[in-house]
Design an enzyme around this catalytic site. Structure first.
Site, PDB file in Angstrom:
ATOM      1  CG  ASP A 105       3.030 -57.352  37.370  1.00 28.22           C
ATOM      2  OD1 ASP A 105       3.722 -57.087  35.997  1.00 28.22           O
ATOM      3  OD2 ASP A 105       3.208 -56.876  37.950  1.00 28.22           O
ATOM      4  CE  LYS A 156      14.321 -50.692  44.982  1.00 26.70           C
ATOM      5  NZ  LYS A 156      14.504 -51.764  45.899  1.00 26.70           N
TER       6      LYS A 156
END
Length: 346
Positions: A105, A156
């Site tokens: 993708d 993160k």
């Protein structure tokens, strides 16, 4: 070179565009992204491709068996989702030498041949392509040393913890022996499990910083953004380079002499534009679509086999394959998936 494309995800965040089409097969500038990605890999020296599929596996097989992809193409299907690491392990029988791995993708300008040469020069066990982002707090961050080898992976980080702005770009080169570190038949994340394990075992993981443009096809907003970037010349898609031309595909379309095209516009094969219609700017019209008389289409993406009956107006919208828009209908800021159901585009 050989390559593995990981194409098994459902593309949930990209819905409703992926309700009927697997995410890697969503069209970008009128052609399935995966088809364009394989064509790019071929130009960079890839001669054999393995497609790892799961969701709507038959869709991939039916499409690629109907065309000539220009490379030797093999299929492998997961009966249940195995994650990125599990999918790579599942394809192990196809690879006995170094190979490229792609998240299917991704849109980027990375030169795979140069990345391959870098990998060999570094004598790495794995090379990870990385891309720079201003705010890495929503990503897995990669910290590396002055020689370009990974020191740590940090998932993160909070703003005050950011020590690197480089994130995993979803393109790798693997030496086949590292697949022994991945358990067979189990869901595994290569990003969160395999790479940290290899690093702990002392394997050499290099990072390749060859990306000037990078985006993932994750959401409708990003899908629209890819097209905006191509139209603006920030990224040149082969076959749709708007730095050179404002009207692409014009020779394969039939445009009435009274119609107006306002570039940038991409027209697929056998598109028909009727009398008095106005198309553009920033419009993609997929193959075999019909724009009826006096229609106005602007800032929109139409997939293949779309039929706009006369006097329609389409603005800031996505219309998926096979849709028919009734006479006089206005579609503004919508994702139009059939003649009944609509969704907000952004």
């Amino acid at each position: 070179m050989k390559a593995l494309f990981l194409a098994g995800g459902k593309g949930t965040r990209l819905r409703p565009l992926t309700d009927k089409v697997p995410k890697p097969m969503v069209p970008v500038m009128g052609e399935p992204l995966l088809k364009r990605s394989i064509e790019k890999a071929k130009t960079h020296g890839v001669r054999e491709v393995v497609l790892s599929t799961c969701y709507r596996a038959d869709y991939f097989a039916n499409y690629f068996r109907s065309i000539n992809p220009g490379v030797k193409l093999r299929f492998i299907t997961e009966e249940s989702p195995l994650g990125t690491g599990g999918a790579i392990k599942n394809a192990q029988p196809f690879f006995d030498s170094p190979f490229l791995v792609f998240n299917a993708d991704i849109v980027s300008d990375i030169d795979y041949r140069k990345m391959w040469e870098f990998h060999k020069e570094k004598k790495a066990d794995v090379t990870i392509a990385v891309t720079y982002v201003e705010d890495p707090t929503a990503y897995g961050v990669i910290e590396f040393d002055d020689e370009g080898f990974v020191r740590t992976f940090k998932e993160k980080p909070k703003p005050h913890e950011v020590t690197s702005h480089y994130i995993n770009a979803g393109i790798y080169i693997f030496e086949p022996h590292v697949l022994e570190a991945i358990p067979a038949g189990l869901p595994v994340s290569v990003e969160r499990e395999t790479f940290p394990r290899l690093l702990a075992e002392g394997k050499r993981i290099a990072i390749y910083r060859g990306s000037r443009y990078w985006i993932d096809l994750g959401t409708p907003e990003k899908y629209i953004g890819i097209h905006q970037d191509i139209f603006a010349g920030r990224f040149a898609m082969p076959g749709a380079d708007f730095r050179r031309e404002q009207l692409v595909g014009l020779r394969k379309a039939k445009v009435d002499k009274t119609a107006v095209l306002r570039g940038p516009v991409y027209l697929g094969a056998n598109v028909r534009v009727g009398a008095g219609a106005v198309v553009g700017p920033n419009v993609v019209i997929g193959a075999n679509s019909v724009i009826g008389e006096k229609c106005i289409v602007e800032n929109s993406i139409l997939w293949e086999n779309v039929d706009l009956e006369g006097n329609c107006r389409v603005s800031g919208s996505i219309i998926t394959a096979g849709c028919s828009v009734p006479y006089g209908r206005k579609v503004t800021g919508r994702i139009y998936t059939d003649t009944v159901q609509e969704h907000t585009a952004v």
